[in-house]
Motif scaffolding. Sequence first.
Motif, PDB file in Angstrom:
ATOM      1  N   MET A  99      -4.077   7.173  40.052  1.00  0.00           N
ATOM      2  CA  MET A  99      -4.435   7.392  41.432  1.00  0.00           C
ATOM      3  C   MET A  99      -3.967   6.200  42.256  1.00  0.00           C
ATOM      4  O   MET A  99      -3.979   5.074  41.810  1.00  0.00           O
ATOM      5  CB  MET A  99      -5.947   7.574  41.517  1.00  0.00           C
ATOM      6  CG  MET A  99      -6.449   8.004  42.834  1.00  0.00           C
ATOM      7  SD  MET A  99      -8.174   8.474  42.714  1.00  0.00           S
ATOM      8  CE  MET A  99      -8.036  10.124  43.307  1.00  0.00           C
ATOM      9  N   CYS A 125      -4.259   4.063  45.964  1.00  0.00           N
ATOM     10  CA  CYS A 125      -5.100   3.773  47.128  1.00  0.00           C
ATOM     11  C   CYS A 125      -4.352   4.187  48.396  1.00  0.00           C
ATOM     12  O   CYS A 125      -3.182   3.828  48.576  1.00  0.00           O
ATOM     13  CB  CYS A 125      -5.444   2.292  47.175  1.00  0.00           C
ATOM     14  SG  CYS A 125      -6.366   1.800  48.648  1.00  0.00           S
ATOM     15  N   SER A 126      -5.019   4.915  49.273  1.00  0.00           N
ATOM     16  CA  SER A 126      -4.363   5.379  50.495  1.00  0.00           C
ATOM     17  C   SER A 126      -4.219   4.273  51.535  1.00  0.00           C
ATOM     18  O   SER A 126      -3.510   4.441  52.521  1.00  0.00           O
ATOM     19  CB  SER A 126      -5.131   6.560  51.086  1.00  0.00           C
ATOM     20  OG  SER A 126      -6.440   6.178  51.421  1.00  0.00           O
ATOM     21  N   GLN A 137      -4.383   2.574  40.874  1.00  0.00           N
ATOM     22  CA  GLN A 137      -5.792   2.400  40.530  1.00  0.00           C
ATOM     23  C   GLN A 137      -6.077   2.941  39.135  1.00  0.00           C
ATOM     24  O   GLN A 137      -5.437   3.897  38.689  1.00  0.00           O
ATOM     25  CB  GLN A 137      -6.672   3.142  41.547  1.00  0.00           C
ATOM     26  CG  GLN A 137      -6.497   2.676  42.958  1.00  0.00           C
ATOM     27  CD  GLN A 137      -6.825   1.210  43.124  1.00  0.00           C
ATOM     28  OE1 GLN A 137      -7.882   0.761  42.722  1.00  0.00           O
ATOM     29  NE2 GLN A 137      -5.903   0.455  43.708  1.00  0.00           N
ATOM     30  N   TYR A 162     -10.711   7.157  37.359  1.00  0.00           N
ATOM     31  CA  TYR A 162     -12.147   7.236  37.664  1.00  0.00           C
ATOM     32  C   TYR A 162     -12.674   6.068  38.487  1.00  0.00           C
ATOM     33  O   TYR A 162     -13.879   5.819  38.521  1.00  0.00           O
ATOM     34  CB  TYR A 162     -12.977   7.395  36.389  1.00  0.00           C
ATOM     35  CG  TYR A 162     -12.528   8.533  35.534  1.00  0.00           C
ATOM     36  CD1 TYR A 162     -12.714   9.837  35.957  1.00  0.00           C
ATOM     37  CD2 TYR A 162     -11.886   8.315  34.324  1.00  0.00           C
ATOM     38  CE1 TYR A 162     -12.283  10.904  35.186  1.00  0.00           C
ATOM     39  CE2 TYR A 162     -11.456   9.374  33.539  1.00  0.00           C
ATOM     40  CZ  TYR A 162     -11.648  10.665  33.976  1.00  0.00           C
ATOM     41  OH  TYR A 162     -11.226  11.726  33.221  1.00  0.00           O
ATOM     42  N   GLU A 182     -13.900   4.248  41.784  1.00  0.00           N
ATOM     43  CA  GLU A 182     -14.497   4.713  43.038  1.00  0.00           C
ATOM     44  C   GLU A 182     -13.993   3.923  44.233  1.00  0.00           C
ATOM     45  O   GLU A 182     -14.019   4.408  45.353  1.00  0.00           O
ATOM     46  CB  GLU A 182     -16.019   4.633  42.958  1.00  0.00           C
ATOM     47  CG  GLU A 182     -16.604   5.631  41.987  1.00  0.00           C
ATOM     48  CD  GLU A 182     -18.124   5.627  42.002  1.00  0.00           C
ATOM     49  OE1 GLU A 182     -18.696   5.179  43.005  1.00  0.00           O
ATOM     50  OE2 GLU A 182     -18.707   6.076  41.021  1.00  0.00           O
ATOM     51  N   SER A 183     -13.572   2.679  43.986  1.00  0.00           N
ATOM     52  CA  SER A 183     -13.014   1.869  45.056  1.00  0.00           C
ATOM     53  C   SER A 183     -11.795   1.125  44.524  1.00  0.00           C
ATOM     54  O   SER A 183     -11.642   0.904  43.329  1.00  0.00           O
ATOM     55  CB  SER A 183     -14.049   0.885  45.608  1.00  0.00           C
ATOM     56  OG  SER A 183     -14.463   0.001  44.598  1.00  0.00           O
ATOM     57  N   CYS A 184     -10.936   0.740  45.433  1.00  0.00           N
ATOM     58  CA  CYS A 184      -9.694   0.068  45.085  1.00  0.00           C
ATOM     59  C   CYS A 184      -9.991  -1.313  44.507  1.00  0.00           C
ATOM     60  O   CYS A 184     -10.820  -2.057  45.036  1.00  0.00           O
ATOM     61  CB  CYS A 184      -8.829  -0.047  46.335  1.00  0.00           C
ATOM     62  SG  CYS A 184      -7.291  -0.957  46.080  1.00  0.00           S
ATOM     63  N   ILE A 193     -11.807   5.137  47.289  1.00  0.00           N
ATOM     64  CA  ILE A 193     -10.652   5.921  46.852  1.00  0.00           C
ATOM     65  C   ILE A 193     -10.701   7.348  47.391  1.00  0.00           C
ATOM     66  O   ILE A 193      -9.698   7.887  47.828  1.00  0.00           O
ATOM     67  CB  ILE A 193     -10.564   5.946  45.300  1.00  0.00           C
ATOM     68  CG1 ILE A 193     -10.365   4.537  44.752  1.00  0.00           C
ATOM     69  CG2 ILE A 193      -9.469   6.888  44.821  1.00  0.00           C
ATOM     70  CD1 ILE A 193      -9.051   3.906  45.134  1.00  0.00           C
ATOM     71  N   ASN A 194     -11.854   7.964  47.400  1.00  0.00           N
ATOM     72  CA  ASN A 194     -11.970   9.366  47.795  1.00  0.00           C
ATOM     73  C   ASN A 194     -12.418   9.555  49.244  1.00  0.00           C
ATOM     74  O   ASN A 194     -12.882  10.631  49.600  1.00  0.00           O
ATOM     75  CB  ASN A 194     -12.940  10.091  46.858  1.00  0.00           C
ATOM     76  CG  ASN A 194     -12.427  10.123  45.442  1.00  0.00           C
ATOM     77  OD1 ASN A 194     -11.228  10.225  45.220  1.00  0.00           O
ATOM     78  ND2 ASN A 194     -13.314  10.015  44.479  1.00  0.00           N
ATOM     79  N   ALA A 195     -12.292   8.539  50.071  1.00  0.00           N
ATOM     80  CA  ALA A 195     -12.717   8.651  51.465  1.00  0.00           C
ATOM     81  C   ALA A 195     -11.782   9.606  52.217  1.00  0.00           C
ATOM     82  O   ALA A 195     -10.569   9.577  52.031  1.00  0.00           O
ATOM     83  CB  ALA A 195     -12.705   7.286  52.135  1.00  0.00           C
ATOM     84  N   LYS A 196     -12.378  10.440  53.071  1.00  0.00           N
ATOM     85  CA  LYS A 196     -11.581  11.346  53.893  1.00  0.00           C
ATOM     86  C   LYS A 196     -11.013  10.566  55.064  1.00  0.00           C
ATOM     87  O   LYS A 196     -11.730   9.849  55.752  1.00  0.00           O
ATOM     88  CB  LYS A 196     -12.439  12.492  54.416  1.00  0.00           C
ATOM     89  CG  LYS A 196     -12.846  13.471  53.362  1.00  0.00           C
ATOM     90  CD  LYS A 196     -13.580  14.630  53.985  1.00  0.00           C
ATOM     91  CE  LYS A 196     -13.981  15.644  52.940  1.00  0.00           C
ATOM     92  NZ  LYS A 196     -14.673  16.788  53.540  1.00  0.00           N
TER      93      LYS A 196
END
Length: 137
Positions: free
Chosen positions: A1, A3-4, A10, A13, A15-17, A24-27
């Motif tokens: 994955m 990081c945007s 990353q 699994y 949750e944050s960079c 990581i999964n923030a809209k």
Amino acid sequence: MICSYCQSEQPPYAESCVFCNAPINAKRPTLKEFIHIDQAELPFEELCLFHTYDLLLLLRLVREERTNTYKLMRTVQKAPEGVLIDSDTLTFTETEYRCYTARMRVLEGILIDRMGYKPKRVDDKLLVSLKAKIEND
């Protein structure tokens, strides 16, 4: 994955960079195809997910509707004495005006958080320049 925000790889699994600590999964806001006045009634949490360009379009629509409602309210208030206007009509126009004013302030508040200011006028020049910046990135 990936990081945007920082574009670093990353671990699975996460949750944050691990580099910038961004979720990581923030809209992230994306441009909408169509904006209409009814979207101004969405809750704050959903409005925050709108792209800044879409918020400006929505603010423009709300300000126009607020102006029209104000003109209608003033017309009803200044009606000649011979014309009978029920109190429900006057109450309705006043309520609508207050509602559009509150919605306008919510949108302006979100834009202040993002841009640091609220635009006095949302005209075509502002929208075209912002759209050009978006397309260049």
